[in-house]
Enzyme design. Structure first.
Site, PDB file in Angstrom:
ATOM      1  N   ASP A   9     -62.151  41.071 -10.583  1.00  0.00           N
ATOM      2  CA  ASP A   9     -63.273  41.421  -9.691  1.00  0.00           C
ATOM      3  C   ASP A   9     -64.576  40.645  -9.945  1.00  0.00           C
ATOM      4  O   ASP A   9     -65.653  41.250 -10.027  1.00  0.00           O
ATOM      5  CB  ASP A   9     -63.540  42.929  -9.769  1.00  0.00           C
ATOM      6  CG  ASP A   9     -62.363  43.754  -9.260  1.00  0.00           C
ATOM      7  OD1 ASP A   9     -61.352  43.160  -8.857  1.00  0.00           O
ATOM      8  OD2 ASP A   9     -62.458  45.001  -9.269  1.00  0.00           O
TER       9      ASP A   9
ATOM     10  N   ASP B  76     -61.631  43.378  -5.415  1.00  0.00           N
ATOM     11  CA  ASP B  76     -61.763  44.714  -4.880  1.00  0.00           C
ATOM     12  C   ASP B  76     -61.976  44.471  -3.373  1.00  0.00           C
ATOM     13  O   ASP B  76     -62.807  43.636  -2.998  1.00  0.00           O
ATOM     14  CB  ASP B  76     -62.997  45.360  -5.534  1.00  0.00           C
ATOM     15  CG  ASP B  76     -62.892  46.858  -5.695  1.00  0.00           C
ATOM     16  OD1 ASP B  76     -61.770  47.382  -5.853  1.00  0.00           O
ATOM     17  OD2 ASP B  76     -63.949  47.526  -5.661  1.00  0.00           O
TER      18      ASP B  76
ATOM     19  N   HIS C 118     -62.147  46.602  -0.023  1.00  0.00           N
ATOM     20  CA  HIS C 118     -62.129  47.905   0.638  1.00  0.00           C
ATOM     21  C   HIS C 118     -62.384  47.818   2.141  1.00  0.00           C
ATOM     22  O   HIS C 118     -63.238  47.040   2.583  1.00  0.00           O
ATOM     23  CB  HIS C 118     -63.220  48.812   0.048  1.00  0.00           C
ATOM     24  CG  HIS C 118     -63.064  49.112  -1.406  1.00  0.00           C
ATOM     25  ND1 HIS C 118     -61.899  49.561  -1.968  1.00  0.00           N
ATOM     26  CD2 HIS C 118     -63.965  49.049  -2.429  1.00  0.00           C
ATOM     27  CE1 HIS C 118     -62.086  49.757  -3.272  1.00  0.00           C
ATOM     28  NE2 HIS C 118     -63.319  49.442  -3.580  1.00  0.00           N
TER      29      HIS C 118
ATOM     30  N   HIS D 143     -69.260  48.854  -1.285  1.00  0.00           N
ATOM     31  CA  HIS D 143     -69.164  47.592  -2.027  1.00  0.00           C
ATOM     32  C   HIS D 143     -67.859  46.890  -1.671  1.00  0.00           C
ATOM     33  O   HIS D 143     -66.877  47.532  -1.289  1.00  0.00           O
ATOM     34  CB  HIS D 143     -69.224  47.841  -3.537  1.00  0.00           C
ATOM     35  CG  HIS D 143     -68.055  48.640  -4.053  1.00  0.00           C
ATOM     36  ND1 HIS D 143     -68.001  50.005  -3.976  1.00  0.00           N
ATOM     37  CD2 HIS D 143     -66.886  48.252  -4.634  1.00  0.00           C
ATOM     38  CE1 HIS D 143     -66.859  50.435  -4.483  1.00  0.00           C
ATOM     39  NE2 HIS D 143     -66.144  49.394  -4.879  1.00  0.00           N
TER      40      HIS D 143
ATOM     41  N   LYS E 184     -57.064  44.624  -4.005  1.00  0.00           N
ATOM     42  CA  LYS E 184     -56.794  46.024  -4.367  1.00  0.00           C
ATOM     43  C   LYS E 184     -57.829  46.941  -3.743  1.00  0.00           C
ATOM     44  O   LYS E 184     -58.915  46.488  -3.365  1.00  0.00           O
ATOM     45  CB  LYS E 184     -56.762  46.194  -5.879  1.00  0.00           C
ATOM     46  CG  LYS E 184     -58.062  45.840  -6.536  1.00  0.00           C
ATOM     47  CD  LYS E 184     -57.923  45.846  -8.032  1.00  0.00           C
ATOM     48  CE  LYS E 184     -59.266  45.672  -8.689  1.00  0.00           C
ATOM     49  NZ  LYS E 184     -60.256  46.674  -8.294  1.00  0.00           N
TER      50      LYS E 184
ATOM     51  N   CYS F  38     -62.267  48.775 -13.828  1.00  0.00           N
ATOM     52  CA  CYS F  38     -61.110  47.953 -13.454  1.00  0.00           C
ATOM     53  C   CYS F  38     -60.484  47.213 -14.631  1.00  0.00           C
ATOM     54  O   CYS F  38     -59.257  47.073 -14.678  1.00  0.00           O
ATOM     55  CB  CYS F  38     -61.488  47.023 -12.307  1.00  0.00           C
ATOM     56  SG  CYS F  38     -61.837  47.990 -10.806  1.00  0.00           S
TER      57      CYS F  38
HETATM   58  C1  VGL Z   1     -64.886  48.757  -9.777  1.00  0.00           C
HETATM   59  C2  VGL Z   1     -66.045  50.652  -9.312  1.00  0.00           C
HETATM   60  C3  VGL Z   1     -65.581  50.656  -8.011  1.00  0.00           C
HETATM   61  C4  VGL Z   1     -64.538  47.708 -10.778  1.00  0.00           C
HETATM   62  C5  VGL Z   1     -64.394  48.728  -8.490  1.00  0.00           C
HETATM   63  O1  VGL Z   1     -64.242  46.562 -10.380  1.00  0.00           O
HETATM   64  O2  VGL Z   1     -64.560  48.011 -11.989  1.00  0.00           O
HETATM   65  N1  VGL Z   1     -65.693  49.726 -10.184  1.00  0.00           N
HETATM   66  N2  VGL Z   1     -64.752  49.686  -7.616  1.00  0.00           N
HETATM   67 ZN    ZN Z   2     -64.205  49.509  -5.563  1.00  0.00          ZN
END
Ligand code: VGL
Ligand code: ZN
Length: 216
Positions: free
Chosen positions: A11, A49, A51, A84, A109, A154
């Site tokens: 990420d 990430d 979404h 995010h 993901k 993550c």
């Molecule tokens: C993450 C919070 C929400 C991460 C992803 O990459 O650690 N943390 N989504």
């Molecule tokens: Zn996330």
């Protein structure tokens, strides 16, 4: 033959970096390290990430709740985050200083709006695989090295799942940064990572070792 090693960069996206929607302190400092490490691995994976706008982890999709609240969905605690890493937005793109030419595979993901996915391998209910474990196996990888964001989410869950899947797991601790929603979260995550059987290493352990082999 030496064991095949994969680097998993977790990420490294704009929204987790300075000026992003869910900025992780010090996140930008990782990019130069990630760039120096990539050429030393047989395989390089980057996760994103990724979404949908109506994702259940966004506080904005739960009118009576705020960012930082924890709700329970299908018996799984869920932290509510700012919006995010929405698919196909600037915030979901890789950090501009991250080198991309060594990346062999990108794993998305958190794409199902009904469930979050901290781990690069499975959703938070462990119901659906992202395909990463199968991919690494198909490539003959036995050892995985993790770096990235965030240590306490993550990176932690990816590391625990990699152990669960039977890989030898290394976490490059100085190439990770954490959210630290509560003081002590990063230290607790590191402890959990270690207790699971993953090994903490520094980027210098890896970069230094490469220098040695280079002069031989
Ligand atoms: C993450 C919070 C929400 C991460 C992803 O990459 O650690 N943390 N989504
Ligand atoms: Zn996330």
């Amino acid at each position: 033959m030496a064991k095949k090693k994969a680097l998993i960069m977790v990420d490294l996206q704009n929204d987790f970096c300075q000026g992003g929607r869910l900025a992780v302190p010090g996140a930008d400092e990782i990019m130069p390290l990630a760039n120096r490490l990539q050429p030393l691995f047989d395989l390089v994976i980057a996760t994103q990430d990724w979404h949908p706008k109506d994702h259940m982890s966004f506080a904005s999709n739960h009118p009576r709740y705020a960012v930082g609240d924890v709700i329970v969905v299908n018996n799984i605690p869920q932290v509510l985050w700012p919006d995010h890493c929405v698919q196909n937005t600037k915030g979901a793109e890789f950090h501009p200083l991250l080198g991309l030419r060594h990346i062999d595979k990108i794993i998305h993901k958190g794409i199902d709006r009904h469930i979050d996915s901290y781990s690069a391998f499975y959703d938070n209910a462990h119901l659906r695989s992202t395909g990463l474990g199968e991919y690494l196996r198909s490539q003959g990888v036995e050892e995985v090295y993790l770096l990235g964001l965030a240590t306490d989410y993550c990176v932690k869950y990816s590391s625990l799942d990699a152990i669960y899947l039977g890989f030898k797991v290394y976490v490059i601790h100085d190439a990770c940064r954490g959210v630290e929603l509560k003081p002590g979260d990063i230290a607790a995550a590191i402890k959990e990572i270690k207790e699971s059987g993953a090994i903490l290493v520094s980027s210098q352990d890896i970069l230094g070792e490469d220098k040695k082999t280079a002069v031989l």
